[in-house]
Enzyme design. Structure first.
Site, PDB file in Angstrom:
ATOM      1  N   SER A 144       0.839  -1.199   0.000  1.00 41.43           N
ATOM      2  CA  SER A 144       0.000   0.000   0.000  1.00 41.43           C
ATOM      3  C   SER A 144       0.874   1.249   0.000  1.00 41.43           C
ATOM      4  O   SER A 144       2.079   1.188   0.209  1.00 41.43           O
ATOM      5  CB  SER A 144      -0.871   0.006   1.261  1.00 41.43           C
ATOM      6  OG  SER A 144      -0.051   0.277   2.377  1.00 41.43           O
ATOM      7  N   LYS A 145       0.207   2.376  -0.235  1.00 40.22           N
ATOM      8  CA  LYS A 145       0.925   3.651  -0.225  1.00 40.22           C
ATOM      9  C   LYS A 145       1.575   3.885   1.135  1.00 40.22           C
ATOM     10  O   LYS A 145       2.660   4.433   1.235  1.00 40.22           O
ATOM     11  CB  LYS A 145      -0.070   4.767  -0.550  1.00 40.22           C
ATOM     12  CG  LYS A 145       0.541   6.142  -0.427  1.00 40.22           C
ATOM     13  CD  LYS A 145      -0.306   7.197  -1.066  1.00 40.22           C
ATOM     14  CE  LYS A 145      -0.225   8.518  -0.336  1.00 40.22           C
ATOM     15  NZ  LYS A 145       1.112   8.893   0.118  1.00 40.22           N
ATOM     16  N   ARG A 146       0.889   3.404   2.181  1.00 42.19           N
ATOM     17  CA  ARG A 146       1.438   3.582   3.527  1.00 42.19           C
ATOM     18  C   ARG A 146       2.785   2.854   3.685  1.00 42.19           C
ATOM     19  O   ARG A 146       3.700   3.350   4.318  1.00 42.19           O
ATOM     20  CB  ARG A 146       0.442   3.096   4.579  1.00 42.19           C
ATOM     21  CG  ARG A 146       0.218   4.130   5.661  1.00 42.19           C
ATOM     22  CD  ARG A 146      -0.928   3.774   6.592  1.00 42.19           C
ATOM     23  NE  ARG A 146      -2.147   3.442   5.870  1.00 42.19           N
ATOM     24  CZ  ARG A 146      -2.893   2.365   6.114  1.00 42.19           C
ATOM     25  NH1 ARG A 146      -2.539   1.509   7.047  1.00 42.19           N
ATOM     26  NH2 ARG A 146      -3.995   2.149   5.428  1.00 42.19           N
TER      27      ARG A 146
END
Ligand code: GLU
Length: 518
Positions: free
Chosen positions: A266-268
């Protein structure tokens, strides 16, 4: 294999920036199409108006262009099946036509249940420990054209919002051969009566992608594995429409996984571990938040594509570096792994490094020149902007960089005298007793007729021996004197490039400063 001209599509929804997993889906589809002399299409699936994000479509097109994934047909280039945006196709009544056809043949029906009623059904199911599914068992208790009398249905169609649902027959066997997973079997009892047409008249993905894949003569539909549970419903729709002989071969690609752990990348994870998860920079149109991209980080598009291709595929050999042409030649779905591929940010860096090392020296020299001019505000007649000087500098710098953006900053001392010296090294290494060595070395350098790496290195070694020292006693200090830093490009190569005069000046200046400060 299907006996028609090969056509694959990439069909993203314009809901934000394209995740690198999406780029990989596009890439594999493109590689397969090209390998078989076929076409690669771009279709924009924008039927969910609530998730539409302005700029996302342009972003997708720019990303594919940057990667060298050429669109043969579709949004941005046109083609014989235009329009390629689903919202525009809906306006032409394309989806409604087939939804009505399914109703006419008894494979779909109107449903009038309100959001509250559906909610109620869900709650009731939950209270008895199960989860609600609109299907052959439950549809008789809901409000639809199968459960209500015909005259009431007629009235409701005029007065109330409705959806069209697929009528899934119970107990049917559904088997298909996935391009990646092989034979997959389902029973229709696990398939719910999916909504095909929403109350706003928009088709759902389930209906729209099938109608479009059919009309656009798609032969292979490759998508993320999150769609695998819906695949049996899709196969039933093909069956009920009588299109099974034209059904594309489906391929469900496994996920890209986070570098540490098993979840989806994910972007996280990117923010946390310091790497981009998008091909290009993206500015969120609402929050203004900027997410960096591979392009902006300085990745070469070829390196990015090479890295992505190998995330979950390899041709069965140890080779790792492939250009697009080779990827096209070697690609097959047989070698796509069934398990998720762990993203490895170090490997991404490694790939870029390999590509940077192989860029033509003249290309790198041009980039270096632009960086020098920008940082040092030099006029273009400056001696250090001489082409031979720049190209020799490139040979020294190249082994030390991952990105072309690092050319100048890796060794600024090749272009400007150091202003500061690494104090830690001086404090640790400098002894006044070493001064005679440097004086002698200056003297010996003066007598060198060939000022090249080998001669300089030999001269250094001889001086070291003559002064009864070891190279390690003075090498770090010599490097600091010339570059200000404790590590950097090949020392003797750097001296040869700087030339005798500059080297002498820098050593002399260093000795003067050391005298005053230490
Ligand atoms: N619009 C779908 C998505 O973005 C496409 C899936 C497919 O390729 O069929 O997930």
């Amino acid at each position: 294999m299907i006996n028609r001209s090969i056509r694959l599509r990439f069909a993203p929804s314009p809901t934000g920036p394209l995740h690198i997993g999406g780029v990989r889906t596009a890439l594999y589809s493109f590689l397969f199409a090209k390998k078989h002399g076929g076409d690669f299409l771009l279709r924009i699936e924008d039927t969910d108006q609530t998730r539409f994000v302005p700029g996302a479509e342009e972003y997708i097109i720019e990303s594919l262009n940057w990667c060298g994934i050429k669109i043969d047909e579709g949004v941005s280039v046109g083609g014989k099946h235009a329009p390629y945006r689903q919202s525009e196709r809906k306006e032409l009544g394309i989806y409604l036509k087939y939804a009505l056809e399914l109703i006419a043949t008894g494979h779909a029906y109107y449903a009038f249940d309100t959001a509250d009623e559906l909610d109620q059904a869900r709650k009731e199911a939950e209270s008895s420990g199960s989860s609600f599914s609109y299907n052959a068992q439950t549809r008789t208790k809901m409000r639809n054209s199968l459960s209500l009398p015909a005259n009431e249905v007629e009235l409701l169609l005029k007065e109330q919002a409705y959806v069209i649902r697929l009528k899934v027959d119970a107990g049917e066997e559904i088997v298909f051969t996935d391009l990646i997973r092989g034979v997959v079997k389902f029973n229709s009892n696990v398939v719910d009566d999916k909504v095909l047409l929403k109350s706003d008249g928009m088709p759902t993905y389930h209906l729209a992608h099938i109608v479009d894949d059919y009309l656009m003569e798609i032969t292979h539909a490759v998508r993320g594995e999150e769609w695998l549970p819906s695949a049996p419903a899709h196969i039933l729709i093909y069956r009920y429409l009588g299109w099974l002989d034209k059904m594309p071969e489906y391929g469900h690609l496994p996920l890209l996984l986070k570098p540490d752990g098993n979840g989806k990348l994910s972007k996280r994870d990117g923010d946390r571990l310091g790497f981009p998860v998008f091909p290009l920079q993206w500015k969120d149109p609402v929050s203004g938040e900027i997410s960096t991209g591979y392009r902006e980080k300085g990745y070469e598009p070829d390196a990015f594509v090479n890295m992505l291709a190998l995330l979950g595929w390899n041709p069965g050999t140890e080779q790792e570096i492939f250009n697009m042409h080779e990827l096209i030649e070697l690609f097959s779905f047989d070698h796509v792994h069934k398990a998720g591929a762990k993203f490895n940010p170090e490997k991404a860096l490694w790939f870029n490094k390999q590509y940077v090392q192989h860029l033509p020296t003249a290309t790198l020299a041009k980039k270096l020149k632009a960086q020098i001019i920008e940082v040092l505000h030099l006029d273009s007649n400056s001696g250090i902007l001489d082409q031979i000087y720049l190209e020799s500098a490139i040979e020294l710098i190249k082994p030390r960089i991952h990105f072309t953006s690092e050319l100048y900053s890796t060794a600024p001392y090749l272009f400007t005298a150091p202003e500061n010296y690494d104090r830690q090294i001086i404090e640790k290494r400098w002894k006044p007793a070493l001064k005679p060595f440097f004086e002698q070395f200056l003297n010996d350098l003066e007598h060198l007729t060939n000022f090249d790496n080998t001669s300089i290195e030999n001269c250094f070694k001889q001086t070291v021996v003559a002064m009864q020292l070891k190279p390690g006693d003075v090498l770090p200090l010599l490097r600091v004197a010339l570059s200000g830093q404790g590590s950097g490009v090949d020392l003797f190569g750097m001296m040869a490039l700087l030339n005798k005069d500059t080297v002498k000046k820098r050593i002399t200046k260093f000795l003067n400063e050391i005298n005053t400060h230490f």
